[in-house]
Design a protein around this motif. Structure first.
Motif, PDB file in Angstrom:
ATOM      1  N   TYR A   4       0.692  -1.168  -0.005  1.00  0.00           N
ATOM      2  CA  TYR A   4       0.049   0.072  -0.180  1.00  0.00           C
ATOM      3  C   TYR A   4       0.810   1.210   0.043  1.00  0.00           C
ATOM      4  CZ  TYR A   4      -3.895  -3.177   1.310  1.00  0.00           C
ATOM      5  OH  TYR A   4      -4.923  -4.084   1.277  1.00  0.00           O
ATOM      6  N   ALA A   5       0.399   2.262  -0.718  1.00  0.00           N
ATOM      7  CA  ALA A   5       1.108   3.651  -0.670  1.00  0.00           C
ATOM      8  C   ALA A   5       0.125   4.761  -0.551  1.00  0.00           C
ATOM      9  CB  ALA A   5       1.967   3.748  -2.011  1.00  0.00           C
ATOM     10  N   ARG A   6       0.591   5.760   0.339  1.00  0.00           N
ATOM     11  CA  ARG A   6      -0.161   6.856   0.228  1.00  0.00           C
ATOM     12  C   ARG A   6       0.750   8.138   0.003  1.00  0.00           C
ATOM     13  NH1 ARG A   6      -4.705   6.089   4.790  1.00  0.00           N
ATOM     14  NH2 ARG A   6      -5.108   4.157   4.474  1.00  0.00           N
ATOM     15  N   VAL A  40       4.954  21.145   1.386  1.00  0.00           N
ATOM     16  CA  VAL A  40       5.569  19.855   1.889  1.00  0.00           C
ATOM     17  C   VAL A  40       4.864  18.579   1.354  1.00  0.00           C
ATOM     18  CG1 VAL A  40       4.021  20.220   3.969  1.00  0.00           C
ATOM     19  CG2 VAL A  40       6.224  19.135   4.069  1.00  0.00           C
ATOM     20  N   SER A  41       5.765  17.764   1.071  1.00  0.00           N
ATOM     21  CA  SER A  41       5.042  16.454   0.462  1.00  0.00           C
ATOM     22  C   SER A  41       5.677  15.484   1.555  1.00  0.00           C
ATOM     23  CB  SER A  41       5.612  16.315  -0.983  1.00  0.00           C
ATOM     24  OG  SER A  41       4.986  17.451  -1.701  1.00  0.00           O
ATOM     25  N   ALA A  42       4.832  14.234   1.383  1.00  0.00           N
ATOM     26  CA  ALA A  42       5.011  13.010   2.077  1.00  0.00           C
ATOM     27  C   ALA A  42       4.650  11.728   1.397  1.00  0.00           C
ATOM     28  CB  ALA A  42       4.675  13.150   3.588  1.00  0.00           C
ATOM     29  N   VAL A  43       5.346  10.823   1.550  1.00  0.00           N
ATOM     30  CA  VAL A  43       5.136   9.400   0.840  1.00  0.00           C
ATOM     31  C   VAL A  43       5.254   8.450   2.064  1.00  0.00           C
ATOM     32  CG1 VAL A  43       5.458   7.749  -0.834  1.00  0.00           C
ATOM     33  CG2 VAL A  43       5.540  10.100  -1.307  1.00  0.00           C
TER      34      VAL A  43
END
Length: 52
Positions: A4-6, A40-43
């Motif tokens: 799973y990825a978000r 800002v980005s996050a994975v």
């Protein structure tokens, strides 16, 4: 194996008030014009069999 990825992204540019910049001793007044927005980005990724 299932993965799973978000992903998320958000604009955090302070637009509601002037901001004083650290490291700019020559500036006597806060900055009130935005030339480049701050984002800002996050994975996050995880396997399906891992507990959250």
């Amino acid at each position: 194996m299932t993965m799973y990825a978000r992903a998320a992204s958000c604009d955090i540019t302070p637009r509601d008030r002037p901001v004083r910049l650290a490291g700019y001793a020559a500036r006597r007044q806060p900055v009130s014009v935005v030339l480049d927005p701050i984002e800002v980005s996050a994975v996050r990724s995880m396997r399906a069999d891992d507990a959250v």
